[in-house]
Design an enzyme around this catalytic site. Structure first.
Site, PDB file in Angstrom:
ATOM      1  N   HIS A 196       0.298 -11.819   0.664  1.00 31.31           N
ATOM      2  CA  HIS A 196      -0.877 -11.004   0.275  1.00 31.31           C
ATOM      3  C   HIS A 196      -1.497 -11.645  -1.053  1.00 31.31           C
ATOM      4  O   HIS A 196      -2.779 -11.704  -1.264  1.00 31.31           O
ATOM      5  CB  HIS A 196      -0.067  -9.792  -0.436  1.00 31.31           C
ATOM      6  CG  HIS A 196      -1.187  -8.517  -0.537  1.00 31.31           C
ATOM      7  ND1 HIS A 196      -0.653  -7.109  -0.095  1.00 31.31           N
ATOM      8  CD2 HIS A 196      -2.388  -8.495  -0.813  1.00 31.31           C
ATOM      9  CE1 HIS A 196      -1.566  -6.445  -0.292  1.00 31.31           C
ATOM     10  NE2 HIS A 196      -3.038  -7.159  -0.971  1.00 31.31           N
TER      11      HIS A 196
ATOM     12  N   TYR B 101       0.847  -1.092  -0.070  1.00 33.18           N
ATOM     13  CA  TYR B 101      -0.009  -0.017   0.107  1.00 33.18           C
ATOM     14  C   TYR B 101       1.058   1.300   0.191  1.00 33.18           C
ATOM     15  O   TYR B 101       1.783   1.480   0.823  1.00 33.18           O
ATOM     16  CB  TYR B 101      -0.990   0.045   1.391  1.00 33.18           C
ATOM     17  CG  TYR B 101      -1.858  -1.092   1.195  1.00 33.18           C
ATOM     18  CD1 TYR B 101      -2.164  -2.061   0.358  1.00 33.18           C
ATOM     19  CD2 TYR B 101      -2.857  -1.294   2.358  1.00 33.18           C
ATOM     20  CE1 TYR B 101      -3.101  -3.050   0.216  1.00 33.18           C
ATOM     21  CE2 TYR B 101      -3.720  -2.307   2.500  1.00 33.18           C
ATOM     22  CZ  TYR B 101      -3.911  -3.242   1.412  1.00 33.18           C
ATOM     23  OH  TYR B 101      -4.752  -4.254   1.413  1.00 33.18           O
TER      24      TYR B 101
HETATM   25  P1  NAP Z   1     -14.455  -1.080   0.901  1.00 32.72           P
HETATM   26  O1  NAP Z   1     -13.918  -1.153   2.537  1.00 32.72           O
HETATM   27  O2  NAP Z   1     -15.411  -1.749   0.685  1.00 32.72           O
HETATM   28  O3  NAP Z   1     -14.914   0.415   0.800  1.00 32.72           O
HETATM   29  C1  NAP Z   1     -14.047   1.643   0.820  1.00 32.72           C
HETATM   30  C2  NAP Z   1     -14.860   2.925   0.454  1.00 32.72           C
HETATM   31  O4  NAP Z   1     -16.224   2.940   1.206  1.00 32.72           O
HETATM   32  C3  NAP Z   1     -14.311   4.067   0.854  1.00 32.72           C
HETATM   33  O5  NAP Z   1     -14.521   4.908  -0.448  1.00 32.72           O
HETATM   34  C4  NAP Z   1     -14.764   4.810   1.781  1.00 32.72           C
HETATM   35  O6  NAP Z   1     -15.128   6.220   1.653  1.00 32.72           O
HETATM   36  C5  NAP Z   1     -16.236   4.080   1.769  1.00 32.72           C
HETATM   37  N1  NAP Z   1     -17.023   4.004   2.813  1.00 32.72           N
HETATM   38  C6  NAP Z   1     -16.644   3.375   3.881  1.00 32.72           C
HETATM   39  N2  NAP Z   1     -17.617   3.387   5.077  1.00 32.72           N
HETATM   40  C7  NAP Z   1     -18.486   3.885   4.470  1.00 32.72           C
HETATM   41  C8  NAP Z   1     -19.938   4.054   5.096  1.00 32.72           C
HETATM   42  N3  NAP Z   1     -20.180   3.951   6.155  1.00 32.72           N
HETATM   43  N4  NAP Z   1     -20.712   4.952   4.048  1.00 32.72           N
HETATM   44  C9  NAP Z   1     -20.340   5.121   2.872  1.00 32.72           C
HETATM   45  N5  NAP Z   1     -19.124   5.015   2.470  1.00 32.72           N
HETATM   46  C10 NAP Z   1     -18.480   4.317   3.145  1.00 32.72           C
HETATM   47  O7  NAP Z   1     -13.121  -1.131   0.096  1.00 32.72           O
HETATM   48  P2  NAP Z   1     -11.552  -1.626   0.248  1.00 32.72           P
HETATM   49  O8  NAP Z   1     -10.461  -0.372   0.915  1.00 32.72           O
HETATM   50  O9  NAP Z   1     -11.102  -2.320  -1.129  1.00 32.72           O
HETATM   51  O10 NAP Z   1     -11.529  -2.750   1.133  1.00 32.72           O
HETATM   52  C11 NAP Z   1     -11.331  -2.650   2.600  1.00 32.72           C
HETATM   53  C12 NAP Z   1      -9.820  -2.953   3.085  1.00 32.72           C
HETATM   54  O11 NAP Z   1      -9.632  -4.552   2.684  1.00 32.72           O
HETATM   55  C13 NAP Z   1      -8.820  -2.433   2.396  1.00 32.72           C
HETATM   56  O12 NAP Z   1      -8.709  -1.052   2.946  1.00 32.72           O
HETATM   57  C14 NAP Z   1      -7.488  -3.255   2.597  1.00 32.72           C
HETATM   58  O13 NAP Z   1      -7.267  -3.118   3.771  1.00 32.72           O
HETATM   59  C15 NAP Z   1      -8.135  -4.529   2.448  1.00 32.72           C
HETATM   60  N6  NAP Z   1      -8.065  -5.197   0.912  1.00 32.72           N
HETATM   61  C16 NAP Z   1      -7.116  -6.169   0.995  1.00 32.72           C
HETATM   62  C17 NAP Z   1      -6.978  -6.832  -0.495  1.00 32.72           C
HETATM   63  C18 NAP Z   1      -6.191  -8.132  -0.487  1.00 32.72           C
HETATM   64  O14 NAP Z   1      -5.749  -8.450  -1.689  1.00 32.72           O
HETATM   65  N7  NAP Z   1      -5.866  -8.878   0.693  1.00 32.72           N
HETATM   66  C19 NAP Z   1      -7.679  -6.083  -1.521  1.00 32.72           C
HETATM   67  C20 NAP Z   1      -8.470  -5.089  -1.324  1.00 32.72           C
HETATM   68  C21 NAP Z   1      -8.693  -4.689  -0.171  1.00 32.72           C
HETATM   69  P3  NAP Z   1     -14.754   7.151   2.735  1.00 32.72           P
HETATM   70  O15 NAP Z   1     -13.322   6.822   3.311  1.00 32.72           O
HETATM   71  O16 NAP Z   1     -15.045   8.343   2.280  1.00 32.72           O
HETATM   72  O17 NAP Z   1     -15.571   6.656   3.985  1.00 32.72           O
END
Ligand code: NAP
Length: 272
Positions: free
Chosen positions: A117, A58
């Protein structure tokens, strides 16, 4: 907050953690908003986030640096820090160097959970797991896990590690329900914790999912995103790590743990 057992370790960890992808940059570091982002992570911890999910990938390590800055004034023992090693660092030579880089950026002596990862087609899995066990025996990581492993690869990892792999982190949300078919039942059977990433589908929902969520959200006076988290948390063995840098969203997401969905509501949300 709901706590769930990590693997079969007997250790209970928070079922909602803070995702950090995009904090401080995507693939590359963006340092323009550092002080604000550090404050946001501090606030998140202040309101009750204890589990933080990050990765060396990241923002090319910068996200770990921001997490490291934010956590330094908190009691380390009360936090559960997860980070991940990128596929080009999975050899016995590279993995200890990658871990040492992560620890330095995070300002930590150990991470609670270290994940592969993504699987690698180049480095044999047994080489990586062997070196994982070595760094674990040195106390540099507390637990070993994987990410983006399908059921057969997870099965292989469990066998090679003699049941020391305790977690698999995968894409799982109301739009992507593939893990329900085989992977989650396997994790439940084997006592592996499954972490659902992108639990909110980064808010890119189909109109049908939005419609169903809106109907049920009205019953709970909740947001549709809280319901997406509640739907996941209802499942045995499942943890989740929504990302947010908005304090209202951070609060809202934590409160999702309090939502009790009825079996009718679950059936309605889950039907295709
Ligand atoms: P996510 O958590 O599904 O979505 C994040 C998005 O949702 C952001 O734009 C955030 O905006 C918004 N959001 C969050 N809470 C909200 C709410 N209550 N109401 C409205 N909008 C909301 O997506 P992600 O970041 O892809 O997944 C979460 C975590 O999983 C990542 O950050 C990472 O740590 C991990 N991940 C791991 C892998 C892997 O390969 N292992 C891949 C992808 C992700 P705001 O910031 O404006 O709230």
């Amino acid at each position: 907050m709901i706590y769930k057992e990590l693997g079969k370790t007997g250790e209970k960890i928070p079922a909602i953690g803070l995702g950090t992808w995009g904090i401080g940059g995507l693939e590359n570091a963006d340092r323009t908003n550092d002080s604000q982002l550090i404050k946001t992570i501090e606030k998140a911890i202040g309101i009750g986030y204890k589990l933080i999910d990050t990765a060396e990938y990241y923002a090319s390590g910068h996200t770990e640096e921001l997490v490291g800055e934010a956590i330094k004034n908190f009691n380390r023992d009360k936090l559960f820090i997860v980070t991940k090693v990128w596929p080009n660092h999975l050899s016995k030579i590279e993995l200890p160097k990658a871990l040492s880089g992560s620890l330095k950026r995070l300002n930590l002596d150990y991470v609670d959970l270290y994940l592969i990862h993504w699987p690698s087609s180049e480095i044999p899995l047994n080489e990586t797991l062997e070196v994982m066990m070595e760094v674990k025996s040195k106390g540099l990581i507390k637990h070993v896990g994987v990410s983006n492993f399908d059921t057969s690869l997870l099965e292989k990892a469990i066998e090679i590690s003699d049941y020391q792999v305790v977690n698999n982190q995968v894409l799982f949300n109301m739009e992507h329900r593939e893990p329900e078919r085989e992977l989650l039942p396997y994790c439940i059977e084997q006592g592996i914790t499954l972490t659902a990433y992108s639990p909110l589908e980064r808010t890119n929902l189909s109109s049908e999912t939005r419609r169903k969520l809106t109907v049920v959200a009205n019953n709970h006076n909740s947001s549709i995103y809280q319901l997406m988290l509640a739907w996941l948390l209802n499942k045995e063995r499942v943890l989740t790590i929504p990302k947010s840098t908005n304090i209202n969203h951070l609060r809202e997401n934590l409160k999702a743990a309090d939502i009790k969905l009825s079996s009718d509501e679950l059936r309605f949300l889950s039907k295709n």
